[in-house]
Write a protein that holds these residues in place. Structure first.
Motif, short mmCIF file in Angstrom:
data_model
loop_
_atom_site.label_atom_id
_atom_site.label_comp_id
_atom_site.label_asym_id
_atom_site.label_seq_id
_atom_site.Cartn_x
_atom_site.Cartn_y
_atom_site.Cartn_z
N GLU A 1 0.82 -1.20 0.00
CA GLU A 1 0.00 0.00 0.00
C GLU A 1 0.86 1.25 0.00
O GLU A 1 0.56 2.23 -0.69
CB GLU A 1 -0.92 0.00 1.23
N ARG A 2 1.93 1.24 0.77
CA ARG A 2 2.84 2.38 0.83
C ARG A 2 3.48 2.62 -0.53
O ARG A 2 3.55 3.75 -1.01
CB ARG A 2 3.91 2.12 1.89
N THR A 3 3.93 1.54 -1.16
CA THR A 3 4.58 1.68 -2.47
C THR A 3 3.60 2.18 -3.52
O THR A 3 3.95 3.02 -4.35
CB THR A 3 5.19 0.33 -2.89
N HIS A 4 2.37 1.68 -3.50
CA HIS A 4 1.37 2.17 -4.45
C HIS A 4 1.09 3.65 -4.23
O HIS A 4 0.90 4.41 -5.18
CB HIS A 4 0.08 1.38 -4.33
N SER A 5 1.08 4.08 -2.97
CA SER A 5 0.88 5.48 -2.67
C SER A 5 2.01 6.32 -3.25
O SER A 5 1.78 7.40 -3.82
CB SER A 5 0.80 5.69 -1.16
N TRP A 6 3.24 5.85 -3.11
CA TRP A 6 4.38 6.58 -3.67
C TRP A 6 4.30 6.61 -5.19
O TRP A 6 4.63 7.62 -5.81
CB TRP A 6 5.69 5.94 -3.23
N MET A 7 3.87 5.50 -5.79
CA MET A 7 3.79 5.45 -7.25
C MET A 7 2.69 6.37 -7.78
O MET A 7 2.81 6.93 -8.86
CB MET A 7 3.56 4.02 -7.73
N ASN A 8 1.61 6.54 -7.00
CA ASN A 8 0.51 7.39 -7.44
C ASN A 8 0.89 8.86 -7.45
O ASN A 8 0.16 9.69 -8.01
CB ASN A 8 -0.72 7.19 -6.56
N ARG A 9 2.01 9.23 -6.86
CA ARG A 9 2.47 10.62 -6.90
C ARG A 9 3.01 10.99 -8.28
O ARG A 9 3.19 12.16 -8.57
CB ARG A 9 3.54 10.85 -5.84
N PHE A 10 3.29 9.98 -9.09
CA PHE A 10 3.74 10.23 -10.45
C PHE A 10 2.51 10.22 -11.36
O PHE A 10 1.90 9.18 -11.59
CB PHE A 10 4.75 9.16 -10.88
N ARG A 11 2.17 11.38 -11.87
CA ARG A 11 0.92 11.53 -12.61
C ARG A 11 0.87 10.66 -13.85
O ARG A 11 -0.18 10.15 -14.24
CB ARG A 11 0.75 13.01 -13.00
N ARG A 12 2.01 10.45 -14.45
CA ARG A 12 2.05 9.67 -15.69
C ARG A 12 1.69 8.21 -15.42
O ARG A 12 1.19 7.51 -16.30
CB ARG A 12 3.45 9.76 -16.29
N ILE A 13 1.96 7.74 -14.20
CA ILE A 13 1.60 6.37 -13.83
C ILE A 13 0.14 6.31 -13.37
O ILE A 13 -0.60 5.38 -13.69
CB ILE A 13 2.53 5.85 -12.71
#
Length: 110
Positions: free
Chosen positions: A67-79
Motif C-alpha cells: 500500500e505504501r509503495t502504491h501510494s508513492w507510485m501514485n504521486r507520479f501523474r504519468r503512472i
C-alpha cells in the motif's frame, strides 16, 4: 488458497502458521475461513489503530509495504493516469518510477 503450487508445512502447536490481515477482513466469515485452513488469524480490529494513536504519544499506524509503495507510485501523474497506449512503454515507466523511489529511499538525493 486451494491453488497453492508449493505445499506448506504442517501446522502444529509448536509451529503455528499465522495470516496477517488488515481491518478490512474483520468479519466472522473470514475468521471461519482462516480457521478452516488451519491458520491463526492476526486481524486488527476496526478502530484499534486510531485508539492506539490517541493513547500513545508517537504511535504510528502501520501500513502494508504494498500500500505504501502504491501510494508513492501514485504521486507520479504519468503512472496514475495511463497515457501510454503501448504496454511496453507503460511497463518501462513503472520500472523507471520504481528506480526513482528506490533511489530516493536510499538517501542519495541528500
Amino acid at each position: 488458497m486451494k491453488s497453492i503450487p508449493v505445499k506448506r508445512p504442517k501446522a502444529g502447536r509448536r509451529h503455528p502458521q499465522g495470516m496477517c490481515l488488515d481491518k478490512g477482513y474483520d468479519y466472522d466469515s473470514v475468521r471461519d475461513l482462516v480457521k478452516e485452513f488451519s491458520y491463526t488469524a492476526h486481524i486488527k480490529a476496526r478502530g484499534e489503530e486510531s485508539q492506539a494513536i490517541k493513547r500513545q504519544a508517537g504511535f504510528k499506524a502501520r501500513r502494508w509495504v504494498v500500500e505504501r509503495t502504491h501510494s508513492w507510485m501514485n504521486r507520479f501523474r504519468r503512472i496514475l493516469i495511463r497515457w501510454e497506449k503501448k504496454p511496453e512503454n507503460y511497463l518501462a515507466l513503472i520500472h523507471f518510477v520504481c528506480a526513482i523511489i528506490t533511489y530516493r529511499c536510499a538517501g542519495l538525493f541528500g
